[in-house]
Scaffold this motif. Structure first.
Motif, PDB file in Angstrom:
ATOM      1  N   ASP A  62       7.438  -1.981   3.803  1.00 18.57           N
ATOM      2  CA  ASP A  62       8.232  -1.819   2.585  1.00 18.57           C
ATOM      3  C   ASP A  62       7.811  -2.795   1.492  1.00 18.57           C
ATOM      4  N   GLY A  63       6.534  -3.154   1.496  1.00 18.57           N
ATOM      5  CA  GLY A  63       6.030  -4.122   0.523  1.00 18.57           C
ATOM      6  C   GLY A  63       5.478  -3.516  -0.749  1.00 18.57           C
ATOM      7  N   VAL A  64       5.711  -2.222  -0.975  1.00 19.97           N
ATOM      8  CA  VAL A  64       5.187  -1.580  -2.181  1.00 19.97           C
ATOM      9  C   VAL A  64       5.860  -2.157  -3.425  1.00 19.97           C
ATOM     10  N   GLN A  65       5.058  -2.398  -4.449  1.00 22.69           N
ATOM     11  CA  GLN A  65       5.542  -2.860  -5.748  1.00 22.69           C
ATOM     12  C   GLN A  65       5.145  -1.840  -6.814  1.00 22.69           C
ATOM     13  N   PRO A  66       5.848  -1.804  -7.953  1.00 24.56           N
ATOM     14  CA  PRO A  66       5.412  -0.913  -9.033  1.00 24.56           C
ATOM     15  C   PRO A  66       3.967  -1.188  -9.425  1.00 24.56           C
ATOM     16  N   ASP A  67       3.237  -0.136  -9.748  1.00 18.62           N
ATOM     17  CA  ASP A  67       1.816  -0.259 -10.080  1.00 18.62           C
ATOM     18  C   ASP A  67       1.092  -1.051  -8.994  1.00 18.62           C
ATOM     19  N   PRO A  68       0.999  -0.489  -7.783  1.00 20.89           N
ATOM     20  CA  PRO A  68       0.455  -1.243  -6.649  1.00 20.89           C
ATOM     21  C   PRO A  68      -0.965  -1.750  -6.893  1.00 20.89           C
ATOM     22  N   ASP A  70      -4.603  -3.721  -5.482  1.00 23.95           N
ATOM     23  CA  ASP A  70      -5.494  -3.660  -4.321  1.00 23.95           C
ATOM     24  C   ASP A  70      -4.986  -4.553  -3.196  1.00 23.95           C
ATOM     25  N   VAL A  71      -4.356  -5.675  -3.546  1.00 24.12           N
ATOM     26  CA  VAL A  71      -3.824  -6.586  -2.526  1.00 24.12           C
ATOM     27  C   VAL A  71      -2.752  -5.890  -1.689  1.00 24.12           C
ATOM     28  N   ILE A  72      -1.827  -5.218  -2.350  1.00 27.52           N
ATOM     29  CA  ILE A  72      -0.751  -4.524  -1.637  1.00 27.52           C
ATOM     30  C   ILE A  72      -1.316  -3.402  -0.771  1.00 27.52           C
ATOM     31  N   ALA A  76      -0.848  -2.909   3.287  1.00 31.19           N
ATOM     32  CA  ALA A  76      -0.355  -1.695   3.934  1.00 31.19           C
ATOM     33  C   ALA A  76      -1.347  -1.190   4.974  1.00 31.19           C
ATOM     34  N   ALA A  77      -2.629  -1.267   4.652  1.00 35.80           N
ATOM     35  CA  ALA A  77      -3.652  -0.833   5.605  1.00 35.80           C
ATOM     36  C   ALA A  77      -3.656  -1.723   6.848  1.00 35.80           C
ATOM     37  N   SER A  78      -3.451  -3.013   6.658  1.00 31.65           N
ATOM     38  CA  SER A  78      -3.364  -3.923   7.810  1.00 31.65           C
ATOM     39  C   SER A  78      -2.160  -3.592   8.677  1.00 31.65           C
ATOM     40  N   GLY A 139       4.780  13.613  -9.118  1.00 30.81           N
ATOM     41  CA  GLY A 139       4.068  14.716  -8.492  1.00 30.81           C
ATOM     42  C   GLY A 139       2.953  14.251  -7.582  1.00 30.81           C
ATOM     43  N   SER A 140       2.939  12.954  -7.252  1.00 28.39           N
ATOM     44  CA  SER A 140       1.857  12.408  -6.440  1.00 28.39           C
ATOM     45  C   SER A 140       1.780  13.056  -5.063  1.00 28.39           C
ATOM     46  N   GLU A 141       2.898  13.581  -4.597  1.00 26.02           N
ATOM     47  CA  GLU A 141       2.929  14.182  -3.255  1.00 26.02           C
ATOM     48  C   GLU A 141       2.036  15.416  -3.138  1.00 26.02           C
ATOM     49  N   VAL A 142       1.693  16.036  -4.281  1.00 31.01           N
ATOM     50  CA  VAL A 142       0.890  17.254  -4.225  1.00 31.01           C
ATOM     51  C   VAL A 142      -0.512  17.051  -4.792  1.00 31.01           C
ATOM     52  N   GLY A 143      -0.865  15.810  -5.131  1.00 33.42           N
ATOM     53  CA  GLY A 143      -2.152  15.557  -5.771  1.00 33.42           C
ATOM     54  C   GLY A 143      -3.156  14.872  -4.875  1.00 33.42           C
ATOM     55  N   HIS A 144      -4.414  14.840  -5.331  1.00 28.20           N
ATOM     56  CA  HIS A 144      -5.470  14.188  -4.541  1.00 28.20           C
ATOM     57  C   HIS A 144      -5.990  12.928  -5.225  1.00 28.20           C
ATOM     58  N   TRP A 145      -5.156  12.351  -6.132  1.00 28.99           N
ATOM     59  CA  TRP A 145      -5.525  11.113  -6.807  1.00 28.99           C
ATOM     60  C   TRP A 145      -4.557  10.003  -6.431  1.00 28.99           C
ATOM     61  N   THR A 146      -5.067   8.785  -6.432  1.00 29.70           N
ATOM     62  CA  THR A 146      -4.225   7.611  -6.274  1.00 29.70           C
ATOM     63  C   THR A 146      -4.646   6.581  -7.316  1.00 29.70           C
ATOM     64  N   ILE A 147      -3.690   5.829  -7.818  1.00 31.88           N
ATOM     65  CA  ILE A 147      -3.949   4.816  -8.839  1.00 31.88           C
ATOM     66  C   ILE A 147      -3.722   3.435  -8.225  1.00 31.88           C
ATOM     67  N   VAL A 148      -4.723   2.577  -8.312  1.00 24.67           N
ATOM     68  CA  VAL A 148      -4.639   1.223  -7.761  1.00 24.67           C
ATOM     69  C   VAL A 148      -5.013   0.230  -8.861  1.00 24.67           C
ATOM     70  N   LYS A 149      -4.153  -0.752  -9.073  1.00 23.92           N
ATOM     71  CA  LYS A 149      -4.429  -1.754 -10.106  1.00 23.92           C
ATOM     72  C   LYS A 149      -5.306  -2.863  -9.545  1.00 23.92           C
ATOM     73  N   ASP A 150      -6.360  -3.159 -10.265  1.00 22.79           N
ATOM     74  CA  ASP A 150      -7.244  -4.270  -9.903  1.00 22.79           C
ATOM     75  C   ASP A 150      -6.487  -5.571 -10.164  1.00 22.79           C
ATOM     76  N   SER A 151      -6.277  -6.356  -9.126  1.00 20.59           N
ATOM     77  CA  SER A 151      -5.490  -7.580  -9.265  1.00 20.59           C
ATOM     78  C   SER A 151      -6.200  -8.635 -10.112  1.00 20.59           C
ATOM     79  N   ASP A 152      -7.500  -8.504 -10.287  1.00 21.96           N
ATOM     80  CA  ASP A 152      -8.241  -9.466 -11.107  1.00 21.96           C
ATOM     81  C   ASP A 152      -8.214  -9.106 -12.590  1.00 21.96           C
TER      82      ASP A 152
END
Length: 389
Positions: A62-68, A70-72, A76-78, A139-152
Motif C-alpha cells: 500500500d505504498g503507492v503515492q500520487p504520480d508514482p 521509479d523508486v515506488i 512494489a516489485a520487491s 481508464g488505466s485498467e483498460v490501457g497498455h500504458w503506464t506513467i512513471v515519474k523519474d525521481s531525479d
C-alpha cells in the motif's frame, strides 16, 4: 493499432466474483498494489473477502503515492518477489494501477523501470494481472500504458506495451462511491479530457471515436450527479464508470494530445493532481485546436447538450463545445486557472520545453511548437480565452 484488455467484468458488486477468475489464472498468491487511503477507507475489503473465500492468501503493498516514481515502482516489485506472488492485482486510481503495471514489468524483466520507456520495449511478458479502478477517471485498467515519474528529473515517462493490458479488468461502480466529491469532479473531468482528445486526435479510428463521443455524452449528463452522490444515485456512478473505461479504450487506440502533454509536466513539477490539471487545461487546448477540427468540436458540443445550428459556420458553433466544458467544470467546482493550483507561472518556459517532447503530443490535431505550448499555458494561468468562448 487498437488493443483492449482480454476481458472486462462490469457491474455493481462485480468484485465479489474475483475468486472465480483467480482459478482460471491458476494464481495462488496475488500481490495487491494500492495506496493507504484506499485501504483505510475499506474499499479493499470486498476484494480481500473474495480472495479469502477462494482459499488463497495475499500480500498487500500500500505504498503507492500520487504520480508514482521509479523508486515506488521498484519497492512494489520487491514486494512481489518477497511475497512469492504469482499475480498482480492493482486496486485504486490511476497511480495504483500504473504502479501495478510497472511493477509487473520488473517481475519478469531485469533492469531499471525507466529502461523500458517508450513503446514496445518490454521483452518478457509480465505475470497475470487484474486491475480494479476505484475512481471513474484514468481508464488505466483498460490501457497498455503506464506513467512513471523519474525521481531525479521529476519528468513523467511513458511506458507502453500490449503485454501490459489487463488479463481482467473489473469495473465495479460501487467502489467509486466513497471517493470525496472533489476527487469525483477531477477524475470525471479527466474522463472527459481522454474522450475529447481521443475524438479529435489525428490517430482517431471509427471505433475509438464512437467510444469517445458516447463517453463525452455520459460525462456531460452524469458527472454533476455523480459528484453529488449521497448513497442513492447508482445510475450516475455506473454511467461514469462506464464512460471512464470507454474513454480509456478510446485513447488507448487514438492517443491523446496537448492537454496531457502539458499536464504531465505540471503534475510532475508541482504535484498538481493529474485529473485537476487536465480539467483546467482542457478548454484552453480545445480553443487552440478549434481552427483545425471545427466539425469535431461541433459534434462534441452536441454531445454535451448544446443546441448547434448546422447552417452556421462550424468554427462558430464549435466554440459552444469550449463553453460547455467550461460550464461543466464550473458546475463541479473545478478552478478556472492554473494560478489557483500549486503551479507557478514563472515555470512556463520550462514546462513548455518539456511538453514538446511528451509522447502524448503526437496525437494533437493542430501542429504545435514550444511557443504555442507556452501561449496555452499563459492563457491557462491568466484565465484568458481569445475567441470569447
Amino acid at each position: 493499432m487498437w488493443n483492449v484488455p482480454n476481458r472486462i467484468l462490469f457491474g455493481w458488486g462485480s468484485v465479489t466474483e474475483l475468486g472465480e477468475y483467480l482459478d482460471e489464472f491458476d494464481a495462488d498468491h496475488p500481490l495487491v498494489v494500492t495506496d493507504e487511503g484506499v485501504r483505510a477507507a475499506g474499499v479493499l475489503d470486498p476484494l480481500l473477502d473474495a480472495i479469502e473465500a477462494s482459499g488463497r492468501s495475499y500480500t498487500i503493498f500500500d505504498g503507492v503515492q500520487p504520480d508514482p516514481t521509479d523508486v515506488i515502482v521498484h519497492e512494489a516489485a520487491s514486494a512481489y518477489d518477497e511475497a512469492g506472488a504469482d499475480l498482480i492485482l492493482g486496486v485504486g486510481g490511476g497511480s495504483s494501477i500504473d504502479t501495478a503495471k510497472a511493477a509487473s514489468i520488473l517481475a519478469t524483466n531485469d533492469g531499471h523501470i525507466l529502461d523500458f520507456e517508450g513503446s514496445g520495449n518490454v521483452p518478457n511478458d509480465p505475470p497475470p494481472s487484474v486491475f480494479v479502478p476505484t475512481t471513474a477517471g484514468t481508464g488505466s485498467e483498460v490501457g497498455h500504458w503506464t506513467i512513471v515519474k523519474d525521481s531525479d528529473t521529476s519528468i513523467k515517462e511513458e511506458i507502453g506495451d500490449v503485454s501490459l493490458l489487463a488479463d481482467l479488468a473489473i469495473v465495479d461502480p460501487e467502489l467509486t462511491a466513497s471517493a470525496p466529491a472533489p476527487v469525483k469532479a477531477a477524475t470525471g473531468m479527466d474522463v472527459l479530457t481522454h474522450a475529447v482528445e481521443a475524438y479529435v486526435s489525428i490517430k482517431a479510428q471509427s471505433q475509438t471515436s464512437a467510444l469517445a463521443l458516447d463517453s463525452i455524452e455520459k460525462v456531460g449528463e452524469y458527472l454533476p450527479r455523480a459528484v453529488e452522490y449521497r448513497g442513492e444515485d447508482r445510475e450516475a456512478l455506473s454511467k461514469m464508470a462506464k464512460a471512464s473505461s470507454q474513454a480509456g479504450m478510446a485513447f488507448n487506440g487514438a492517443g491523446l494530445g496537448a492537454v496531457h502533454a502539458i499536464s504531465h509536466q505540471v503534475g510532475g513539477t508541482f504535484g498538481v493532481p493529474h485529473g485537476l490539471a487536465n480539467a483546467i487545461l482542457l478548454p484552453y487546448v480545445m480553443e487552440y485546436n478549434l481552427p483545425q477540427v471545427p466539425e469535431e468540436m461541433v459534434s462534441i458540443a452536441a454531445a454535451l447538450g448544446e443546441d448547434v445550428d448546422p447552417s452556421k459556420p462550424a468554427r462558430t458553433e464549435g466554440e459552444k463545445a469550449v463553453r460547455a466544458v467550461r460550464r461543466l467544470a464550473a458546475d463541479v467546482r473545478i478552478p478556472e486557472t492554473l494560478a489557483e493550483t500549486a503551479a507557478e507561472r514563472d515555470a512556463i518556459p520550462q514546462l513548455a520545453e518539456q511538453a514538446i517532447d511528451d509522447g502524448s503530443l503526437t496525437g494533437n490535431p493542430r501542429a504545435t511548437d514550444v511557443d504555442d505550448l507556452a501561449t496555452i499555458l499563459e492563457r491557462a494561468f491568466d484565465g484568458r480565452f481569445e475567441t470569447g468562448a
